[in-house]
Scaffold this active site. Structure first.
Site, PDB file in Angstrom:
ATOM      1  N   HIS A  75     -33.364  28.225 -47.592  1.00 39.26           N
ATOM      2  CA  HIS A  75     -33.697  29.168 -48.678  1.00 39.26           C
ATOM      3  C   HIS A  75     -35.159  29.642 -48.578  1.00 39.26           C
ATOM      4  O   HIS A  75     -35.735  29.576 -47.508  1.00 39.26           O
ATOM      5  CB  HIS A  75     -33.370  28.552 -50.044  1.00 39.26           C
ATOM      6  CG  HIS A  75     -31.983  27.947 -50.051  1.00 39.26           C
ATOM      7  ND1 HIS A  75     -30.860  28.704 -50.233  1.00 39.26           N
ATOM      8  CD2 HIS A  75     -31.554  26.672 -49.807  1.00 39.26           C
ATOM      9  CE1 HIS A  75     -29.793  27.907 -50.146  1.00 39.26           C
ATOM     10  NE2 HIS A  75     -30.182  26.681 -49.870  1.00 39.26           N
ATOM     11  N   GLU A  90     -34.596  24.091 -54.921  1.00 36.50           N
ATOM     12  CA  GLU A  90     -34.278  23.541 -53.603  1.00 36.50           C
ATOM     13  C   GLU A  90     -35.260  24.038 -52.535  1.00 36.50           C
ATOM     14  O   GLU A  90     -35.661  23.297 -51.644  1.00 36.50           O
ATOM     15  CB  GLU A  90     -32.845  23.925 -53.213  1.00 36.50           C
ATOM     16  CG  GLU A  90     -32.393  23.330 -51.889  1.00 36.50           C
ATOM     17  CD  GLU A  90     -31.036  23.867 -51.443  1.00 36.50           C
ATOM     18  OE1 GLU A  90     -30.372  24.554 -52.240  1.00 36.50           O
ATOM     19  OE2 GLU A  90     -30.670  23.619 -50.273  1.00 36.50           O
ATOM     20  N   HIS A 144     -31.540  21.000 -46.250  1.00 34.93           N
ATOM     21  CA  HIS A 144     -31.106  21.454 -47.582  1.00 34.93           C
ATOM     22  C   HIS A 144     -31.001  20.301 -48.563  1.00 34.93           C
ATOM     23  O   HIS A 144     -30.975  19.132 -48.175  1.00 34.93           O
ATOM     24  CB  HIS A 144     -29.731  22.134 -47.486  1.00 34.93           C
ATOM     25  CG  HIS A 144     -29.776  23.470 -46.813  1.00 34.93           C
ATOM     26  ND1 HIS A 144     -29.674  24.648 -47.495  1.00 34.93           N
ATOM     27  CD2 HIS A 144     -29.949  23.800 -45.505  1.00 34.93           C
ATOM     28  CE1 HIS A 144     -29.761  25.660 -46.647  1.00 34.93           C
ATOM     29  NE2 HIS A 144     -29.932  25.170 -45.426  1.00 34.93           N
ATOM     30  N   GLU A 206     -27.606  18.021 -45.826  1.00 37.98           N
ATOM     31  CA  GLU A 206     -27.760  18.039 -47.278  1.00 37.98           C
ATOM     32  C   GLU A 206     -28.224  16.631 -47.604  1.00 37.98           C
ATOM     33  O   GLU A 206     -27.418  15.695 -47.684  1.00 37.98           O
ATOM     34  CB  GLU A 206     -26.426  18.355 -47.961  1.00 37.98           C
ATOM     35  CG  GLU A 206     -25.841  19.723 -47.627  1.00 37.98           C
ATOM     36  CD  GLU A 206     -26.455  20.866 -48.453  1.00 37.98           C
ATOM     37  OE1 GLU A 206     -27.443  20.629 -49.185  1.00 37.98           O
ATOM     38  OE2 GLU A 206     -25.928  21.991 -48.356  1.00 37.98           O
TER      39      GLU A 206
HETATM   40 ZN   LIG Z   1     -29.240  24.874 -49.586  1.00 39.63          ZN
END
Ligand SMILES: [Zn+2]
Length: 246
Positions: A75, A90, A144, A206
């Site tokens: 992001h 995030e 992430h 993640e």
């Molecule tokens: Zn993400």
């Protein structure tokens, strides 16, 4: 009779001439298609030699500068990613962790790290993979933090797409799970855009769920984050030691 014979001779000559023209035509056609084939062939061999010269360049660059690792902070800019329980975004977490991984990799002679973004800027998904492809990176690591509507959901998961990324995913995932102490949600196969576009081993991790209060707290804790950064670097070391120079 003479006249007829002459006519026959003339006809025979004309017939042979015609046959010659026909054969010539076929030959020319074949030559053309042959030359078309050979025109296609150099492309293939150029590609092969490009590939082998790339391999040579990579081998040389490895011994000089180490394995090229592209760290992709998920992001950024107008794309905040997941919203954490605390209100943190995030994109901040991914950048902080990516910077730490980058700094650690820089200390290792066996690595030459890059970042797809090192500030709060927006980078298109395709440009992230392109960045790695253009640099002929040996690995692409996208970082992430997860999100879910149910805040009780927790754990670490690592994604890969191509078969040549599976080992990298499982090696880093193992280190990651040990470092976070979170639920092991496993190594998963998914066609995330940054992964499908990457030519070299590429994974997306993640680390934990920012929507889970406890996990978010641990993820944002500098000491815990540092352990995660070390785990990623350890995983990379392990992977490249295992796979060697190829
Ligand atoms: Zn993400």
């Amino acid at each position: 009779m003479r006249g007829n014979r002459r006519n026959i001779r003339i006809r025979t000559v004309i017939f042979f001439l015609g046959a010659l023209v026909l054969i010539g035509g076929i030959l020319t056609k074949n030559n053309l298609s042959l030359s078309m084939l050979t025109a296609g062939e150099p492309k293939t061999s150029t590609h092969d030699s490009l590939a082998s010269s790339q391999a040579k360049t990579t081998a040389v660059s490895k011994s000089l500068d180490g394995y090229k690792i592209v760290i992709d902070a998920g992001h950024g800019g107008n794309d905040p990613g997941a919203g954490g329980v605390s209100g943190k975004e995030e994109k901040e977490y991914t950048l902080a962790l990516s910077r730490e991984v980058y700094e650690l990799l820089k200390l290792e002679p066996m690595f030459e790290p890059y970042m797809t973004r090192d500030d709060d800027s927006f980078v298109e998904l395709d440009d992230r993979a392109k960045f790695a492809n253009e640099r002929e990176a040996d690995a692409f690591i996208s970082i992430h933090g997860n999100t879910y509507t149910d805040s009780s959901i927790s754990g670490t998961e690592t994604y890969y797409f191509s078969d040549n990324s599976r080992l990298l995913a499982s090696t880093i995932h193992q280190e990651l799970v040990e470092a976070t102490g979170f639920n092991d949600r496993g190594v998963k196969h998914e066609a995330w855009r940054v992964l499908t576009q990457s030519e070299k081993p590429a994974i997306l991790m993640e680390v934990g769920f920012l929507t889970n209060k406890e996990e978010e707290k641990k993820m944002l804790d500098p000491a815990a984050r540092s352990r995660v950064a070390h785990a990623i670097v350890d995983g990379l070391k392990q992977y490249f030691t295992q796979t060697g120079d190829h």
